[in-house]
Write an enzyme that holds these catalytic residues in place. Structure first.
Site, PDB file in Angstrom:
ATOM      1  N   HIS A 365     -24.939 -37.766   2.529  1.00 28.34           N
ATOM      2  CA  HIS A 365     -24.236 -37.176   3.672  1.00 28.34           C
ATOM      3  C   HIS A 365     -24.967 -36.014   4.304  1.00 28.34           C
ATOM      4  O   HIS A 365     -24.335 -35.213   5.003  1.00 28.34           O
ATOM      5  CB  HIS A 365     -22.853 -36.674   3.250  1.00 28.34           C
ATOM      6  CG  HIS A 365     -21.913 -37.747   2.838  1.00 28.34           C
ATOM      7  ND1 HIS A 365     -21.014 -38.333   3.690  1.00 28.34           N
ATOM      8  CD2 HIS A 365     -21.740 -38.366   1.644  1.00 28.34           C
ATOM      9  CE1 HIS A 365     -20.310 -39.248   3.047  1.00 28.34           C
ATOM     10  NE2 HIS A 365     -20.737 -39.286   1.796  1.00 28.34           N
ATOM     11  N   LYS A 548     -14.993 -27.254  13.548  1.00 31.75           N
ATOM     12  CA  LYS A 548     -15.809 -27.780  12.446  1.00 31.75           C
ATOM     13  C   LYS A 548     -16.168 -26.608  11.551  1.00 31.75           C
ATOM     14  O   LYS A 548     -15.936 -25.457  11.916  1.00 31.75           O
ATOM     15  CB  LYS A 548     -17.076 -28.439  12.985  1.00 31.75           C
ATOM     16  CG  LYS A 548     -17.872 -27.540  13.967  1.00 31.75           C
ATOM     17  CD  LYS A 548     -19.051 -28.263  14.600  1.00 31.75           C
ATOM     18  CE  LYS A 548     -18.696 -29.184  15.736  1.00 31.75           C
ATOM     19  NZ  LYS A 548     -19.039 -30.573  15.498  1.00 31.75           N
ATOM     20  N   ARG A 549     -16.716 -26.892  10.363  1.00 33.99           N
ATOM     21  CA  ARG A 549     -17.216 -25.797   9.537  1.00 33.99           C
ATOM     22  C   ARG A 549     -18.213 -24.958  10.335  1.00 33.99           C
ATOM     23  O   ARG A 549     -18.902 -25.462  11.227  1.00 33.99           O
ATOM     24  CB  ARG A 549     -17.899 -26.358   8.280  1.00 33.99           C
ATOM     25  CG  ARG A 549     -16.922 -26.827   7.217  1.00 33.99           C
ATOM     26  CD  ARG A 549     -16.057 -25.704   6.678  1.00 33.99           C
ATOM     27  NE  ARG A 549     -16.780 -24.846   5.785  1.00 33.99           N
ATOM     28  CZ  ARG A 549     -16.577 -24.767   4.466  1.00 33.99           C
ATOM     29  NH1 ARG A 549     -15.643 -25.496   3.889  1.00 33.99           N
ATOM     30  NH2 ARG A 549     -17.283 -23.939   3.727  1.00 33.99           N
ATOM     31  N   THR A 656     -17.653 -36.449  12.260  1.00 33.07           N
ATOM     32  CA  THR A 656     -16.527 -37.359  12.403  1.00 33.07           C
ATOM     33  C   THR A 656     -15.501 -36.755  13.366  1.00 33.07           C
ATOM     34  O   THR A 656     -14.744 -37.492  14.009  1.00 33.07           O
ATOM     35  CB  THR A 656     -15.857 -37.649  11.039  1.00 33.07           C
ATOM     36  OG1 THR A 656     -15.681 -36.415  10.338  1.00 33.07           O
ATOM     37  CG2 THR A 656     -16.710 -38.583  10.206  1.00 33.07           C
ATOM     38  N   LYS A 660     -13.043 -38.419  16.409  1.00 33.59           N
ATOM     39  CA  LYS A 660     -11.607 -38.158  16.597  1.00 33.59           C
ATOM     40  C   LYS A 660     -11.350 -37.659  18.013  1.00 33.59           C
ATOM     41  O   LYS A 660     -10.379 -38.062  18.665  1.00 33.59           O
ATOM     42  CB  LYS A 660     -11.122 -37.106  15.588  1.00 33.59           C
ATOM     43  CG  LYS A 660     -11.192 -37.579  14.143  1.00 33.59           C
ATOM     44  CD  LYS A 660     -11.136 -36.433  13.130  1.00 33.59           C
ATOM     45  CE  LYS A 660     -11.622 -36.923  11.770  1.00 33.59           C
ATOM     46  NZ  LYS A 660     -11.851 -35.820  10.806  1.00 33.59           N
TER      47      LYS A 660
HETATM   48  C1  26W Z   1     -24.150 -28.973  -3.141  1.00 28.47           C
HETATM   49  C2  26W Z   1     -23.403 -28.385  -2.024  1.00 28.47           C
HETATM   50  C3  26W Z   1     -23.005 -29.376  -1.016  1.00 28.47           C
HETATM   51  C4  26W Z   1     -21.683 -29.493  -0.679  1.00 28.47           C
HETATM   52  C5  26W Z   1     -21.289 -30.394   0.255  1.00 28.47           C
HETATM   53  C6  26W Z   1     -23.928 -30.180  -0.418  1.00 28.47           C
HETATM   54  C7  26W Z   1     -23.550 -31.084   0.505  1.00 28.47           C
HETATM   55  C8  26W Z   1     -22.232 -31.210   0.846  1.00 28.47           C
HETATM   56  C9  26W Z   1     -21.794 -32.254   1.820  1.00 28.47           C
HETATM   57  C10 26W Z   1     -22.765 -33.401   1.802  1.00 28.47           C
HETATM   58  C11 26W Z   1     -21.626 -31.709   3.191  1.00 28.47           C
HETATM   59  C12 26W Z   1     -20.843 -32.628   4.087  1.00 28.47           C
HETATM   60  O1  26W Z   1     -19.634 -32.584   4.118  1.00 28.47           O
HETATM   61  N1  26W Z   1     -21.552 -33.454   4.886  1.00 28.47           N
HETATM   62  C13 26W Z   1     -20.944 -34.069   6.034  1.00 28.47           C
HETATM   63  O2  26W Z   1     -20.535 -35.382   5.715  1.00 28.47           O
HETATM   64  C14 26W Z   1     -19.823 -35.966   6.814  1.00 28.47           C
HETATM   65  C15 26W Z   1     -19.291 -37.306   6.370  1.00 28.47           C
HETATM   66  O3  26W Z   1     -20.340 -38.195   6.173  1.00 28.47           O
HETATM   67  C16 26W Z   1     -20.724 -36.064   8.024  1.00 28.47           C
HETATM   68  O4  26W Z   1     -19.973 -36.555   9.108  1.00 28.47           O
HETATM   69  C17 26W Z   1     -21.302 -34.694   8.382  1.00 28.47           C
HETATM   70  O5  26W Z   1     -22.250 -34.814   9.426  1.00 28.47           O
HETATM   71  C18 26W Z   1     -21.953 -34.074   7.169  1.00 28.47           C
HETATM   72  O6  26W Z   1     -22.358 -32.737   7.447  1.00 28.47           O
END
Ligand code: 26W
Length: 812
Positions: A365, A548-549, A656, A660
């Site tokens: 992701h 968004k974040r 996402t 929406k």
């Molecule tokens: C290790 C810390 C950490 C925590 C969370 C690393 C990575 C993450 C996630 C991968 C971050 C995340 O939420 N990614 C998002 O995933 C969504 C669903 O696929 C995408 O639509 C977003 O673009 C992406 O940032």
């Protein structure tokens, strides 16, 4: 009665009388209160039970149908789920909305009063957790036998308050008053080991005995995941850490040392105490690794238990089981399954490895290097000594495979190794995930392509067929039907029936209505009514949303520079013909991510300054509702005119929220990043405001030695906007943000500024022509049906999981 012949249950009544009777019986017998003294909370709890029972009956029939067909199962492993509020969804999916409104009215409450008490479980950070919730919804809707596994955190994502000094975090004790939607299942508890050492076992040299130094119990509870317009009710199973009896130290207790007596138990239960609030930054904390193994260990044992209900031996395990890893967080499942098969079930290594590789699939992701998880070898070894040995063995055999394909290419071995050596020794979880799975996918076309071309290029060269794309999607139930009932009703009227809610491609049938003046009028009126409900600003203003974040790569700071530019323009020409705008920001920043928190702080400060300016405030308003979560998203999205998707190209894996918003008729202003590209391709370039560099231009700009000062020096409006930050009125935080923009500007904000401002000018031209804008809005909805998570799940089912639907018979 032979229960095996059916589920032996009477179907619960669906007439107003029967529903009310059941509600009353729940009020008396389960809640132990009376109509006369029922509070809103009594009504809420009782209604939830009454609705839940109707789904539970379907759940029982689902389980019976699944048991009978012994199908191939999908197990979705995810450290996060952002499910959203449950009551309204469950009313919709059980078809009891009207019955419920009647029944609670009889108790003296409105359905809205009661719904206000429904707390959303915030068991996730952002996109990844919400995607998990949309996918389980769609798996049930598509009748796919599936279980989602996760962690039942006591404290979810922090609650955020916003003031002029920025974000403050508060603990989210979401289940403080109980959670009527979960079923504890203490009989299925599991035992999880940590620490300790390994011992050789006689027989095969591959086998070892692991003697853990700490034992923790995992107690599951499950929540129902109903499908929409079908009988299937799947579950998600969430694990809570529980201390074993042995961890209570009776000797200390007897000596009056009460804190010492429970010290070990507290440590054990801390595992599921709190969700890590970090989105896209890796935090090498042992507790996080413990959470990951806790989830994996409990879930795998549960999966094996379920497999054995209908199957024997291991020959068919991989045929009956696919385990989807939601990012690398549950990747320790790969060495854990190896450990179970080799050490505990005594399979030989090669047979175990064949099963393991065929069982798992991995979704990535992110592309941000700082979000690619790695664990210090020393920490991994201390916590999971046996797993490290297994990872070493997997790595050795894998590197042998690479060496056979590319003899003598030592640099390649170093790059591909699961163990990073320099600058320090770490386990690379993404490499482990690629090596131990049959399929790897990114979450949008561009993202999957960049994975193959950059971060995972060596792996894509070795195993080209393993790499796939599955573009994300969102639930049309939650984000259209529930969030935007007015629009949903108009669409249903336009299409003649509501089948589109399960078949979102049918939205395309709206296309001709984009030229129907009276339809456009009604569409516009609905958007306006949604803005009135949201009450964030003038409903006749252009409602411009960025939700968004907070992360520097998403570039809320670019939006802020636009706001300041607009402020300057209005100040310079107060009598000008300005388009009134309400700019709405919402989102959380990781508590330790200071640069992101600075941007929130600055937005709040600038917003207050604009509000206090009588010249500008009639035309420009900045609002920042606090505590962005699923429920707040459901209120904002239907009211949005303009959707800000302005990340630096090549950084947002998919997004996402962009989907929406488009589905709710917001027009996007965005870069060629993530799924924006696919949205634009579908809704048409003329219905999308594109600006900025693409991913390759951005990479090239960096290579050429990017200098943000050049843009600052050459663009007077940009200079004025940045200078405003350092003028003194915005304090230290203004200096810090300006300093970061003029210093490194890591995400090339200034390079895209001019193109963005020009594009915003185009937006205003379009907005002034109400018919043109509304047409764009309708076409965004009509042509975004592809972004249903039902389609995403169909893609996974066909190309990655190779599973088929198991319909659940209707009870008549
Ligand atoms: C290790 C810390 C950490 C925590 C969370 C690393 C990575 C993450 C996630 C991968 C971050 C995340 O939420 N990614 C998002 O995933 C969504 C669903 O696929 C995408 O639509 C977003 O673009 C992406 O940032």
């Amino acid at each position: 009665m032979d229960l095996r012949q059916g589920i032996g249950l009477r179907k619960l009544g669906m007439t107003p009388d029967e529903f009310q009777q059941d509600l009353l019986s729940n009020l008396y017998y389960r809640r132990g209160t009376t109509v006369e003294s029922a509070s809103a909370r009594d009504a809420y709890e009782t209604l939830s039970q009454t609705v839940r029972d109707r789904l539970a009956e379907r759940r029982a029939r689902t389980a019976a149908a699944h048991y009978a067909s012994n199908p191939r199962w999908v197990y979705y492993l995810s450290a996060e789920y952002l499910l959203g509020a449950q009551l309204e969804q469950n009313l919709l999916y059980s078809g009891t909305g009207e019955l419920a409104a009647e029944a609670v009215k009889a108790l003296g409450f409105s359905l809205e009063d009661v719904e206000d008490l429904d707390v959303e479980p915030g068991l996730g950070n952002g996109g990844l957790g919400r995607l998990a919730a949309c996918l389980v919804d769609s798996m049930a809707t598509r009748d796919i036998p599936a279980v989602g596994y996760g962690i039942r955190y006591d404290l979810g994502i922090f609650r955020q308050s916003i003031a002029e000094d920025g974000q403050t975090e508060h603990p989210d004790d979401w289940a403080f008053q109980g959670n009527p939607w979960e079923f504890p299942a203490p009989d299925d508890r599991q035992t999880v080991g940590f620490y300790g050492h390994t011992e050789p076992l006689p027989g095969s040299p591959a086998r070892k005995r692991w003697v853990p130094g700490e034992i923790v119990l995992g107690e599951p509870s499950h929540m129902l995941v109903p499908g929409f317009g079908t009988e299937t009710v799947n579950i998600i199973r969430l694990w809570k850490a529980h201390a074993s009896e042995a961890s209570f130290d009776l000797t200390s207790f007897s000596a009056g040392q009460y804190a010492e007596a429970v010290q070990e138990a507290v440590r054990a239960e801390n595992i599921s105490k709190v969700l890590y609030p970090d989105d896209s930054t890796e935090l090498g904390r042992e507790l996080r690794l413990k959470q990951q193994y806790f989830l994996v260990s409990c879930s795998l044992r549960d999966i094996i238990r379920r497999f054995r209900l209908r199957n024997e031996g291991w020959d068919t395990f991989a045929d009956k089981t696919v385990i989807q890893l939601n990012d690398t967080h549950p990747t320790i499942a790969i060495p854990e399954l190896m450990r179970l098969l080799v050490d505990e079930y005594e399979l030989d290594w090669d047979a175990a490895w064949q099963i393991t590789r065929k069982t798992f699939a991995y979704t990535c992701h992110t592309l941000l290097p700082e979000a690619l998880e790695t664990w210090p070898v020393r920490m991994f070894e201390k916590l999971l000594p046996r797993h490290l040995e297994i990872v070493y063995l997997i790595n050795m055999l894998f590197l042998r495979e690479v060496e056979a394909r590319f003899p003598g290419d030592h640099d390649r071995l170093r790059r591909m190794s699961i163990i990073q050596e320099e600058p320090d020794r770490r386990v690379r979880m993404a490499h482990l995930a690629v090596v131990g799975t049959e399929a790897v996918n990114g979450v949008a076309e561009l993202h999957s392509k960049l994975l193959r071309e950059t971060v995972l290029d060596d792996f894509a060269e070795l195993w080209p067929a393993k790499f796939q794309n599955v573009t994300n999607g969102v639930s049309p139930r939650r984000f259209m039907r529930i969030a935007n009932p007015r629009l949903a009703d108009l669409i249903t009227e336009g299409l003649g029936d509501d089948g589109w809610i399960r078949d979102l491609d049918r939205l395309a049938e709206l296309e001709p209505l984009a030229d129907d003046a009276s339809f456009l009028e009604r569409w516009w009126a609905i958007k306006r009514a949604n803005k009135v409900d949201l009450a964030a600003g003038d409903p006749d203003s252009l409602t411009d949303v960025m939700i968004k974040r907070f992360h520097e790569y998403k570039r809320q700071q670019l939006k802020l520079l636009h706001v300041i530019t607009q402020y300057h323009r209005i100040r310079e020409d107060p009598g000008g013909d300005w388009v009134p705008r309400t700019v709405l920001f919402a989102g959380k920043a990781a508590p330790a991510y200071h640069a992101a928190k600075d941007i929130i702080h600055l937005i709040a400060t600038v917003g207050a300054r604009i509000a206090a300016d009588p010249v500008v405030s009639p035309y420009l308003k900045v609002v920042f509702p606090s505590n962005y979560n699923v429920s707040l998203a459901e209120r904002i999205i239907p009211a949005a005119d303009l959707s800000e998707q302005i990340s630096l190209a090549g950084k947002e894996a998919s997004g996402t929220g962009n989907m929406k918003l488009a589905l709710n008729g917001a027009v996007t202003i965005g870069t060629l990043d993530g799924a924006n590209i696919e949205i634009r391709a579908r809704v048409g370039a003329e219905n999308f405001f594109l600006f900025g560099m693409d991913a390759y231009q951005a990479a090239q700009t960096r290579l050429d030695g990017y200098d943000p000062r050049r843009h600052y020096d050459q663009d007077a409006e940009l200079r004025a906007a940045v200078d405003a930050l350092t003028s003194g009125v915005f304090g230290d935080v203004g200096h810090r943000v300006a300093g970061s923009l003029l210093g490194r500007d890591e995400y090339l904000t200034l390079a895209d500024y001019r193109s963005y401002i020009q594009c915003q000018d185009d937006v205003e031209v379009a907005w002034r022509d109400q018919a043109r804008w509304t047409r764009m809005s309708v076409l965004n909805t009509a042509l975004s049906g592809f972004f249903s998570s039902d389609r995403t799940v169909a893609d996974y089912a066909a190309r990655i999981w190779r599973v088929s639907a198991v319909p659940v018979p209707r009870e008549d």
